[in-house]
Design an enzyme around this catalytic site. Structure first.
Site, PDB file in Angstrom:
ATOM      1  N   GLU A  91      -9.860 -10.082  -7.950  1.00  0.00           N
ATOM      2  CA  GLU A  91      -8.857  -9.027  -7.773  1.00  0.00           C
ATOM      3  C   GLU A  91      -7.717  -9.168  -8.785  1.00  0.00           C
ATOM      4  O   GLU A  91      -7.219  -8.173  -9.317  1.00  0.00           O
ATOM      5  CB  GLU A  91      -8.336  -9.065  -6.329  1.00  0.00           C
ATOM      6  CG  GLU A  91      -9.418  -8.643  -5.337  1.00  0.00           C
ATOM      7  CD  GLU A  91      -9.021  -8.797  -3.876  1.00  0.00           C
ATOM      8  OE1 GLU A  91      -7.906  -9.288  -3.590  1.00  0.00           O
ATOM      9  OE2 GLU A  91      -9.837  -8.415  -3.018  1.00  0.00           O
TER      10      GLU A  91
ATOM     11  N   THR B   1      -5.807  -6.900  10.512  1.00  0.00           N
ATOM     12  CA  THR B   1      -6.034  -5.603   9.859  1.00  0.00           C
ATOM     13  C   THR B   1      -5.464  -4.456  10.687  1.00  0.00           C
ATOM     14  O   THR B   1      -4.811  -3.558  10.160  1.00  0.00           O
ATOM     15  CB  THR B   1      -7.555  -5.385   9.665  1.00  0.00           C
ATOM     16  OG1 THR B   1      -8.111  -6.548   9.050  1.00  0.00           O
ATOM     17  CG2 THR B   1      -7.831  -4.166   8.807  1.00  0.00           C
TER      18      THR B   1
ATOM     19  N   ASN C 262      -2.118   0.256   6.663  1.00  0.00           N
ATOM     20  CA  ASN C 262      -1.640  -1.026   7.186  1.00  0.00           C
ATOM     21  C   ASN C 262      -0.771  -1.819   6.199  1.00  0.00           C
ATOM     22  O   ASN C 262      -0.708  -3.042   6.253  1.00  0.00           O
ATOM     23  CB  ASN C 262      -2.807  -1.853   7.725  1.00  0.00           C
ATOM     24  CG  ASN C 262      -3.839  -2.168   6.668  1.00  0.00           C
ATOM     25  OD1 ASN C 262      -3.673  -1.815   5.512  1.00  0.00           O
ATOM     26  ND2 ASN C 262      -4.897  -2.853   7.055  1.00  0.00           N
TER      27      ASN C 262
ATOM     28  N   PHE D 226     -15.430   4.231   6.703  1.00  0.00           N
ATOM     29  CA  PHE D 226     -14.060   4.555   6.309  1.00  0.00           C
ATOM     30  C   PHE D 226     -13.840   4.493   4.794  1.00  0.00           C
ATOM     31  O   PHE D 226     -12.717   4.663   4.326  1.00  0.00           O
ATOM     32  CB  PHE D 226     -13.062   3.636   7.038  1.00  0.00           C
ATOM     33  CG  PHE D 226     -13.297   2.154   6.832  1.00  0.00           C
ATOM     34  CD1 PHE D 226     -12.841   1.508   5.691  1.00  0.00           C
ATOM     35  CD2 PHE D 226     -13.955   1.403   7.803  1.00  0.00           C
ATOM     36  CE1 PHE D 226     -13.044   0.145   5.504  1.00  0.00           C
ATOM     37  CE2 PHE D 226     -14.166   0.036   7.622  1.00  0.00           C
ATOM     38  CZ  PHE D 226     -13.708  -0.585   6.471  1.00  0.00           C
TER      39      PHE D 226
ATOM     40  N   LYS E 195       0.825  -1.216   0.000  1.00  0.00           N
ATOM     41  CA  LYS E 195       0.000   0.000   0.000  1.00  0.00           C
ATOM     42  C   LYS E 195       0.861   1.270   0.000  1.00  0.00           C
ATOM     43  O   LYS E 195       2.061   1.226   0.324  1.00  0.00           O
ATOM     44  CB  LYS E 195      -0.945  -0.037   1.211  1.00  0.00           C
ATOM     45  CG  LYS E 195      -1.971  -1.186   1.133  1.00  0.00           C
ATOM     46  CD  LYS E 195      -3.012  -1.085   2.239  1.00  0.00           C
ATOM     47  CE  LYS E 195      -4.010  -2.241   2.155  1.00  0.00           C
ATOM     48  NZ  LYS E 195      -5.085  -2.126   3.168  1.00  0.00           N
TER      49      LYS E 195
ATOM     50  N   ARG F 152       2.226  -6.513   9.125  1.00  0.00           N
ATOM     51  CA  ARG F 152       1.508  -5.361   9.669  1.00  0.00           C
ATOM     52  C   ARG F 152       2.016  -4.980  11.060  1.00  0.00           C
ATOM     53  O   ARG F 152       2.102  -3.801  11.392  1.00  0.00           O
ATOM     54  CB  ARG F 152       0.005  -5.637   9.662  1.00  0.00           C
ATOM     55  CG  ARG F 152      -0.583  -5.474   8.247  1.00  0.00           C
ATOM     56  CD  ARG F 152      -1.982  -5.990   8.156  1.00  0.00           C
ATOM     57  NE  ARG F 152      -2.665  -5.585   6.929  1.00  0.00           N
ATOM     58  CZ  ARG F 152      -3.805  -6.109   6.518  1.00  0.00           C
ATOM     59  NH1 ARG F 152      -4.401  -7.048   7.248  1.00  0.00           N
ATOM     60  NH2 ARG F 152      -4.368  -5.705   5.399  1.00  0.00           N
TER      61      ARG F 152
ATOM     62  N   TYR G  89     -12.423  -1.702  -3.817  1.00  0.00           N
ATOM     63  CA  TYR G  89     -12.933  -1.891  -2.458  1.00  0.00           C
ATOM     64  C   TYR G  89     -14.466  -1.761  -2.396  1.00  0.00           C
ATOM     65  O   TYR G  89     -15.024  -1.397  -1.348  1.00  0.00           O
ATOM     66  CB  TYR G  89     -12.279  -0.888  -1.503  1.00  0.00           C
ATOM     67  CG  TYR G  89     -10.922  -1.343  -0.968  1.00  0.00           C
ATOM     68  CD1 TYR G  89     -10.773  -2.554  -0.273  1.00  0.00           C
ATOM     69  CD2 TYR G  89      -9.785  -0.548  -1.111  1.00  0.00           C
ATOM     70  CE1 TYR G  89      -9.547  -2.960   0.231  1.00  0.00           C
ATOM     71  CE2 TYR G  89      -8.540  -0.947  -0.607  1.00  0.00           C
ATOM     72  CZ  TYR G  89      -8.435  -2.154   0.067  1.00  0.00           C
ATOM     73  OH  TYR G  89      -7.223  -2.549   0.574  1.00  0.00           O
TER      74      TYR G  89
ATOM     75  N   HIS H 156      -2.113  -5.457   1.408  1.00  0.00           N
ATOM     76  CA  HIS H 156      -3.409  -6.105   1.175  1.00  0.00           C
ATOM     77  C   HIS H 156      -3.171  -7.536   0.719  1.00  0.00           C
ATOM     78  O   HIS H 156      -2.200  -7.804   0.007  1.00  0.00           O
ATOM     79  CB  HIS H 156      -4.193  -5.366   0.083  1.00  0.00           C
ATOM     80  CG  HIS H 156      -5.296  -6.196  -0.519  1.00  0.00           C
ATOM     81  ND1 HIS H 156      -6.526  -6.322   0.077  1.00  0.00           N
ATOM     82  CD2 HIS H 156      -5.326  -6.988  -1.620  1.00  0.00           C
ATOM     83  CE1 HIS H 156      -7.277  -7.136  -0.658  1.00  0.00           C
ATOM     84  NE2 HIS H 156      -6.569  -7.560  -1.692  1.00  0.00           N
TER      85      HIS H 156
ATOM     86  N   ARG I 175      -2.330 -14.195   4.243  1.00  0.00           N
ATOM     87  CA  ARG I 175      -3.089 -13.506   5.292  1.00  0.00           C
ATOM     88  C   ARG I 175      -2.386 -13.668   6.656  1.00  0.00           C
ATOM     89  O   ARG I 175      -2.351 -12.747   7.468  1.00  0.00           O
ATOM     90  CB  ARG I 175      -4.518 -14.060   5.379  1.00  0.00           C
ATOM     91  CG  ARG I 175      -5.334 -13.864   4.112  1.00  0.00           C
ATOM     92  CD  ARG I 175      -5.896 -12.489   3.943  1.00  0.00           C
ATOM     93  NE  ARG I 175      -6.822 -12.107   4.976  1.00  0.00           N
ATOM     94  CZ  ARG I 175      -7.523 -10.963   4.960  1.00  0.00           C
ATOM     95  NH1 ARG I 175      -7.385 -10.105   3.947  1.00  0.00           N
ATOM     96  NH2 ARG I 175      -8.340 -10.675   5.931  1.00  0.00           N
TER      97      ARG I 175
HETATM   98  P1  ATP Z   1      -7.259  -5.858   2.968  1.00  0.00           P
HETATM   99  O1  ATP Z   1      -8.614  -6.105   2.315  1.00  0.00           O
HETATM  100  O2  ATP Z   1      -6.668  -4.506   2.578  1.00  0.00           O
HETATM  101  O3  ATP Z   1      -6.307  -6.999   2.777  1.00  0.00           O
HETATM  102  P2  ATP Z   1      -8.326  -6.726   5.493  1.00  0.00           P
HETATM  103  O4  ATP Z   1      -8.974  -7.801   4.692  1.00  0.00           O
HETATM  104  O5  ATP Z   1      -7.455  -7.105   6.633  1.00  0.00           O
HETATM  105  O6  ATP Z   1      -7.476  -5.769   4.549  1.00  0.00           O
HETATM  106  P3  ATP Z   1     -10.810  -5.279   5.403  1.00  0.00           P
HETATM  107  O7  ATP Z   1     -11.852  -5.418   6.439  1.00  0.00           O
HETATM  108  O8  ATP Z   1     -11.022  -5.944   4.073  1.00  0.00           O
HETATM  109  O9  ATP Z   1      -9.420  -5.713   6.036  1.00  0.00           O
HETATM  110  O10 ATP Z   1     -10.599  -3.731   5.177  1.00  0.00           O
HETATM  111  C1  ATP Z   1      -9.985  -3.238   3.996  1.00  0.00           C
HETATM  112  C2  ATP Z   1      -9.045  -2.109   4.364  1.00  0.00           C
HETATM  113  O11 ATP Z   1      -9.812  -1.014   4.834  1.00  0.00           O
HETATM  114  C3  ATP Z   1      -8.085  -2.419   5.511  1.00  0.00           C
HETATM  115  O12 ATP Z   1      -6.936  -3.103   5.118  1.00  0.00           O
HETATM  116  C4  ATP Z   1      -7.757  -1.035   5.997  1.00  0.00           C
HETATM  117  O13 ATP Z   1      -6.797  -0.383   5.142  1.00  0.00           O
HETATM  118  C5  ATP Z   1      -9.092  -0.335   5.854  1.00  0.00           C
HETATM  119  N1  ATP Z   1      -9.875  -0.415   7.087  1.00  0.00           N
HETATM  120  C6  ATP Z   1     -10.502  -1.510   7.600  1.00  0.00           C
HETATM  121  N2  ATP Z   1     -11.133  -1.234   8.753  1.00  0.00           N
HETATM  122  C7  ATP Z   1     -10.920   0.094   8.959  1.00  0.00           C
HETATM  123  C8  ATP Z   1     -11.309   1.020   9.985  1.00  0.00           C
HETATM  124  N3  ATP Z   1     -12.055   0.624  11.018  1.00  0.00           N
HETATM  125  N4  ATP Z   1     -10.879   2.295   9.877  1.00  0.00           N
HETATM  126  C9  ATP Z   1     -10.129   2.709   8.832  1.00  0.00           C
HETATM  127  N5  ATP Z   1      -9.726   1.901   7.834  1.00  0.00           N
HETATM  128  C10 ATP Z   1     -10.115   0.619   7.901  1.00  0.00           C
HETATM  129 MG    MG Z   2     -10.111  -7.403   2.938  1.00  0.00          MG
END
Ligand code: ATP
Ligand code: MG
Length: 138
Positions: free
Chosen positions: A127, A92, A113, A58, A10, A103, A50, A116, A86
């Protein structure tokens, strides 16, 4: 049978000069690189990527962040690639991520973070196809 997953380094991590370090962790964990490119994506492209998070509070901030600077888009391959990436990434929220995960080591907040990774076979296929053309995946 090797499995493919999709990953992004990222903008926070690229900006901090961590792309090489993170790539090295990924390689050390046994992933092969099928395809890789550095790209700055538009807000519109980030919103499409997304889309499942469209209704989250968010969403606006996340898509601003993801389009704020260059990122590294990757297709990775190994046995059990989706689950293993993962695990290597960690939770996350870096505050909740296990010791030794990417992370935990490199993320600065739940939004910024560092990395992805696809969370299931169907999302990995979607994706990979969203960011890479067939000729880039040979
Ligand atoms: P990713 O999809 O990026 O691999 P993830 O699967 O761990 O991450 P998701 O729940 O899919 O988490 O959320 C997608 C992304 O949105 C997160 O990686 C983070 O950058 C952002 N995000 C998630 N939760 C929050 C939150 N509560 N506040 C701000 N940003 C958030
Ligand atoms: Mg995700």
């Amino acid at each position: 049978m090797p499995q493919r997953t999709f990953s992004i380094i990222k903008p926070d991590a690229v900006r901090s000069g961590l792309a090489g370090t993170i790539l090295s962790e990924i390689a050390k964990a046994g992933f092969g690189i099928v395809a890789i490119k550095k790209q700055t994506i538009s807000k519109h492209e980030a919103e499409g990527f997304y889309a499942v998070h469209r209704s989250k509070p968010f969403f606006g901030s996340l898509t601003d962040f993801m389009s704020s600077g260059p990122l590294i888009l990757m297709v990775l391959e190994k046995e059990n690639a989706i689950a293993d990436l993962r695990k290597l990434m960690g939770a996350t929220d870096p505050a909740k991520a296990a010791e030794g995960t990417i992370r935990k080591k490199f993320a600065t907040s739940i939004e910024h973070n560092a990395i992805h990774g696809s969370d299931a076979e169907e999302t990995a296929a979607y994706e990979i196809g969203y960011w890479f053309a067939g000729y880039e995946l040979l």
